[in-house]
Write a protein that holds these residues in place. Structure first.
Motif, PDB file in Angstrom:
ATOM      1  N   ALA A  76       0.993  -1.057   0.470  1.00  0.00           N
ATOM      2  CA  ALA A  76       0.071  -0.134  -0.143  1.00  0.00           C
ATOM      3  C   ALA A  76       0.907   1.144  -0.289  1.00  0.00           C
ATOM      4  O   ALA A  76       1.952   1.190   0.623  1.00  0.00           O
ATOM      5  N   ASN A  77       0.638   2.361  -0.677  1.00  0.00           N
ATOM      6  CA  ASN A  77       0.703   3.504  -0.592  1.00  0.00           C
ATOM      7  C   ASN A  77       1.146   4.281   0.568  1.00  0.00           C
ATOM      8  O   ASN A  77       0.690   5.734   0.656  1.00  0.00           O
TER       9      ASN A  77
ATOM     10  N   ILE B 252       6.870   0.311   5.342  1.00  0.00           N
ATOM     11  CA  ILE B 252       7.328   1.417   4.599  1.00  0.00           C
ATOM     12  C   ILE B 252       6.307   0.912   3.165  1.00  0.00           C
ATOM     13  O   ILE B 252       6.849  -0.396   2.955  1.00  0.00           O
ATOM     14  N   GLY B 253       5.708   1.831   2.542  1.00  0.00           N
ATOM     15  CA  GLY B 253       5.956   1.279   1.195  1.00  0.00           C
ATOM     16  C   GLY B 253       5.363   2.507   0.066  1.00  0.00           C
ATOM     17  O   GLY B 253       5.594   3.597   0.377  1.00  0.00           O
ATOM     18  N   ALA B 254       4.644   2.377  -0.949  1.00  0.00           N
ATOM     19  CA  ALA B 254       4.485   1.171  -1.390  1.00  0.00           C
ATOM     20  C   ALA B 254       5.630   0.280  -2.010  1.00  0.00           C
ATOM     21  O   ALA B 254       6.724   0.684  -3.279  1.00  0.00           O
ATOM     22  N   VAL B 255       5.819  -1.021  -1.756  1.00  0.00           N
ATOM     23  CA  VAL B 255       6.633  -1.842  -2.996  1.00  0.00           C
ATOM     24  C   VAL B 255       6.346  -3.316  -2.675  1.00  0.00           C
ATOM     25  O   VAL B 255       5.420  -3.876  -1.993  1.00  0.00           O
ATOM     26  N   ALA B 256       6.371  -3.697  -4.377  1.00  0.00           N
ATOM     27  CA  ALA B 256       6.006  -5.016  -4.361  1.00  0.00           C
ATOM     28  C   ALA B 256       5.862  -5.975  -3.204  1.00  0.00           C
ATOM     29  O   ALA B 256       7.312  -5.742  -2.990  1.00  0.00           O
ATOM     30  N   GLN B 257       6.149  -6.636  -2.821  1.00  0.00           N
ATOM     31  CA  GLN B 257       6.549  -8.484  -2.090  1.00  0.00           C
ATOM     32  C   GLN B 257       7.938  -9.146  -3.026  1.00  0.00           C
ATOM     33  O   GLN B 257       7.898  -9.094  -4.282  1.00  0.00           O
ATOM     34  N   ASN B 258       9.002  -9.826  -2.604  1.00  0.00           N
ATOM     35  CA  ASN B 258      10.013  -9.952  -2.692  1.00  0.00           C
ATOM     36  C   ASN B 258      11.123  -9.405  -4.094  1.00  0.00           C
ATOM     37  O   ASN B 258      11.419  -9.355  -5.276  1.00  0.00           O
ATOM     38  N   PHE B 259      10.170  -7.940  -4.155  1.00  0.00           N
ATOM     39  CA  PHE B 259      11.201  -6.906  -4.698  1.00  0.00           C
ATOM     40  C   PHE B 259      11.769  -5.582  -4.783  1.00  0.00           C
ATOM     41  O   PHE B 259      11.352  -4.982  -3.667  1.00  0.00           O
ATOM     42  N   TYR B 260      13.128  -5.347  -4.453  1.00  0.00           N
ATOM     43  CA  TYR B 260      14.430  -4.944  -4.239  1.00  0.00           C
ATOM     44  C   TYR B 260      14.369  -3.294  -5.037  1.00  0.00           C
ATOM     45  O   TYR B 260      13.896  -3.175  -5.893  1.00  0.00           O
ATOM     46  N   ASP B 261      14.438  -2.300  -3.994  1.00  0.00           N
ATOM     47  CA  ASP B 261      13.619  -1.009  -3.867  1.00  0.00           C
ATOM     48  C   ASP B 261      14.330  -0.170  -3.287  1.00  0.00           C
ATOM     49  O   ASP B 261      14.546   0.398  -1.879  1.00  0.00           O
ATOM     50  N   GLN B 262      15.724   0.327  -4.094  1.00  0.00           N
ATOM     51  CA  GLN B 262      16.231   0.951  -3.247  1.00  0.00           C
ATOM     52  C   GLN B 262      16.140   2.120  -2.429  1.00  0.00           C
ATOM     53  O   GLN B 262      16.795   2.686  -1.135  1.00  0.00           O
ATOM     54  N   ASN B 263      14.828   3.192  -3.126  1.00  0.00           N
ATOM     55  CA  ASN B 263      14.698   3.945  -2.108  1.00  0.00           C
ATOM     56  C   ASN B 263      14.025   3.443  -0.753  1.00  0.00           C
ATOM     57  O   ASN B 263      14.231   4.587   0.132  1.00  0.00           O
TER      58      ASN B 263
ATOM     59  N   VAL C 102      -6.088   3.246   6.008  1.00  0.00           N
ATOM     60  CA  VAL C 102      -5.105   2.594   5.815  1.00  0.00           C
ATOM     61  C   VAL C 102      -4.793   1.765   5.236  1.00  0.00           C
ATOM     62  O   VAL C 102      -5.595   0.918   5.184  1.00  0.00           O
ATOM     63  N   PHE C 103      -3.351   1.138   4.887  1.00  0.00           N
ATOM     64  CA  PHE C 103      -3.596  -0.803   3.714  1.00  0.00           C
ATOM     65  C   PHE C 103      -3.863  -1.194   2.860  1.00  0.00           C
ATOM     66  O   PHE C 103      -4.875  -1.515   2.333  1.00  0.00           O
ATOM     67  N   ILE C 104      -4.491   0.359   1.823  1.00  0.00           N
ATOM     68  CA  ILE C 104      -5.245   0.629   1.341  1.00  0.00           C
ATOM     69  C   ILE C 104      -4.617  -0.608   0.258  1.00  0.00           C
ATOM     70  O   ILE C 104      -3.295  -1.185  -0.581  1.00  0.00           O
ATOM     71  N   GLY C 105      -5.741  -1.548  -0.393  1.00  0.00           N
ATOM     72  CA  GLY C 105      -5.038  -2.919  -1.394  1.00  0.00           C
ATOM     73  C   GLY C 105      -4.386  -4.234  -0.730  1.00  0.00           C
ATOM     74  O   GLY C 105      -3.594  -4.410  -1.171  1.00  0.00           O
ATOM     75  N   GLU C 106      -3.863  -3.660   0.046  1.00  0.00           N
ATOM     76  CA  GLU C 106      -2.583  -4.804   0.580  1.00  0.00           C
ATOM     77  C   GLU C 106      -2.471  -6.401   0.315  1.00  0.00           C
ATOM     78  O   GLU C 106      -3.950  -6.040   0.590  1.00  0.00           O
TER      79      GLU C 106
ATOM     80  N   ILE D 273      -9.298  -8.068   4.019  1.00  0.00           N
ATOM     81  CA  ILE D 273      -9.201  -6.819   4.313  1.00  0.00           C
ATOM     82  C   ILE D 273      -9.254  -6.315   3.249  1.00  0.00           C
ATOM     83  O   ILE D 273      -7.787  -6.776   2.587  1.00  0.00           O
ATOM     84  N   ALA D 274      -9.545  -5.151   2.860  1.00  0.00           N
ATOM     85  CA  ALA D 274      -9.705  -4.099   1.488  1.00  0.00           C
ATOM     86  C   ALA D 274      -9.129  -2.992   2.217  1.00  0.00           C
ATOM     87  O   ALA D 274      -8.237  -2.166   1.097  1.00  0.00           O
ATOM     88  N   MET D 275      -9.192  -2.441   3.584  1.00  0.00           N
ATOM     89  CA  MET D 275      -8.362  -1.111   3.911  1.00  0.00           C
ATOM     90  C   MET D 275      -8.741  -0.994   5.448  1.00  0.00           C
ATOM     91  O   MET D 275     -10.022  -1.949   5.511  1.00  0.00           O
ATOM     92  N   SER D 276      -8.103  -0.193   5.757  1.00  0.00           N
ATOM     93  CA  SER D 276      -8.839  -0.586   7.711  1.00  0.00           C
ATOM     94  C   SER D 276      -8.924   0.896   7.743  1.00  0.00           C
ATOM     95  O   SER D 276      -8.456   2.373   6.816  1.00  0.00           O
ATOM     96  N   PHE D 277      -9.816   1.356   7.876  1.00  0.00           N
ATOM     97  CA  PHE D 277     -10.350   2.374   8.520  1.00  0.00           C
ATOM     98  C   PHE D 277      -9.225   3.138  10.274  1.00  0.00           C
ATOM     99  O   PHE D 277      -9.590   2.635  11.045  1.00  0.00           O
TER     100      PHE D 277
END
Ligand code: ZN
Length: 301
Positions: free
Chosen positions: A109-110, A164-175, A266-270, A278-282
Motif C-alpha cells: 500500500a502507498n 514502508i511502502g509502496a513496494v511489491a513483495q520480493n522486489f528490491y527497491d533502493q529508495n 490505511v493499508f488500501i489494497g494491501e 481486509i481491503a483497507m482499514s479505517f
C-alpha cells in the motif's frame, strides 16, 4: 537510562525483503562505530525468507501470544516455535536481553514511511514521539482489534513497527532500503539525545487510531466482486467522508462510504491482507498530549 540493547528484526514476513537488505548494509557500516547502545539483528522468519513467502504455517507477527500456546495443533506450527525462540533469546528475560524491539516491514500500500503502535504503552509513545518529531511520520495506533493480536513488538517492554511502502513483495527497491537506513541510524541517536537532555519530547503526538477494517465486495460464493475504486487507489492517510467512492464492482456500480464520521484509510489494497479479508482499514485522528511519565517510563526500561 537503562536502554542497552535494541533488537532490530527484519524478514518477520519472509517476502518483505528490503528491510533484510537494509540491515545487512547497516550492519557493515556499523561495525566500525562504537556507541553506548548496542543493536542486535535477527531475521524474524528465516525459513519463509529463503522461500520468498510471507510465512510457513501461520503469520509470525500474530504468533506472539501472552501465555504460551497449549493448543497442540498450533504448537506444531513453525512460527509458534520461532516466536518462542525469539523471546527466549532476545526477550527481556532472554539470554541476550533487549529492552526495545523494532520490527521492520514493507507494505504494497502507498503508506510512505509510517510507525505502527500496538496499544497505548507510554514507553512506545515516547519512542514514537522522538521519531515523529524528527521525521514527521504518521502513526497508526492499532488497538482493540480482537481479530488481530499476538504482534511481535508486544512481547518486548517497548517496541514499534516501521512500515514502508509502496513496494511489491520480493522486489528490491533502493529508495525503500534508504528510508529504512535513515530510521535505523536515527534511532540510537535520538535515544542518546533524550538520555543526555539534548532534546525534549514534542508537546503532542498525532496518531491515527484503528477503527476497523472493511472487506472487498463479494458475490454469493464469497469471491471478490469489486476492486478498489480508482479514486481511492494510493490515497492512504487521505480523509474519506460520507458518499466518497470505495469500490467499483463488475457491473460498474460504485460502492460508497456511508459512515457519518470522517475516516482516514490505511493499508488500501494491501496484497497480504486479502487472505484476512481486509481491503483497507479505517482510522480516526487523535491528538495525545505528551507528559513526563512517558520519559520516566522509558528511562526505567
Ligand atoms: Zn509485514
Amino acid at each position: 537510562m537503562t536502554v542497552q540493547k535494541i533488537l532490530i528484526v527484519s524478514g518477520t514476513h519472509g517476502n518483505e525483503i528490503n528491510p533484510v537488505w537494509a540491515v545487512k548494509q547497516f550492519n557493515r557500516e556499523e561495525n566500525s562505530l562504537n556507541h553506548g547502545i548496542e543493536y542486535e539483528y535477527i531475521i524474524g522468519n528465516p525459513v519463509a525468507y529463503k522461500k520468498g513467502c510471507r510465512y510457513i504455517d501461520a503469520d509470525l507477527n500474530r504468533s506472539f501470544k501472552e501465555s504460551k500456546n497449549y493448543d497442540q495443533h498450533k504448537n506444531s506450527f513453525y512460527e509458534t516455535n520461532r516466536a518462542n525462540f525469539l523471546v527466549d533469546e532476545f526477550g527481556i528475560d532472554g539470554s541476550k536481553p533487549c529492552q526495545i524491539a523494532i520490527d521492520l516491514h514493507t507494505t504494497t500500500a502507498n503508506m510512505g514511511t509510517s510507525i505502527v503502535l500496538y496499544g497505548r504503552r507510554f514507553k512506545d509513545f515516547c519512542l514514537a514521539a522522538l521519531l515523529q518529531n524528527k521525521f514527521g511520520l504518521p502513526i497508526y495506533l492499532h488497538e482493540k482489534d480482537k481479530s488481530q493480536s499476538g504482534f511481535l513488538v508486544e512481547a518486548w517492554p517497548c517496541g514499534l513497527v516501521i512500515e514502508i511502502g509502496a513496494v511489491a513483495q520480493n522486489f528490491y527497491d533502493q529508495n525503500i532500503i534508504n528510508r529504512f537506513l535513515i530510521i535505523i541510524r536515527s534511532l540510537r541517536e535520538e535515544i542518546d539525545k533524550l538520555k543526555n537532555n539534548l532534546i525534549e519530547l514534542p508537546k503532542e503526538l498525532v496518531v491515527h487510531v484503528h477503527q476497523g477494517s472493511i472487506d472487498y465486495p463479494r458475490d454469493e460464493k464469497g469471491n471478490i466482486d469489486g476492486l478498489i475504486h480508482p479514486e481511492r487507489m494510493n490515497q492512504d492517510w487521505k480523509l474519506i467522508k460520507k458518499g466518497d467512492p470505495l469500490f467499483l464492482d463488475r457491473r460498474g456500480i460504485i460502492h460508497k462510504y456511508d459512515g457519518d464520521h470522517f475516516v482516514w484509510p490505511v493499508f488500501i489494497g494491501e496484497v497480504a491482507y486479502k487472505e484476512k479479508k481486509i481491503a483497507m482499514s479505517f482510522t480516526k485522528k487523535e491528538v495525545i498530549h505528551s507528559n513526563n511519565q512517558w520519559v520516566h517510563e522509558f528511562e526505567s526500561l
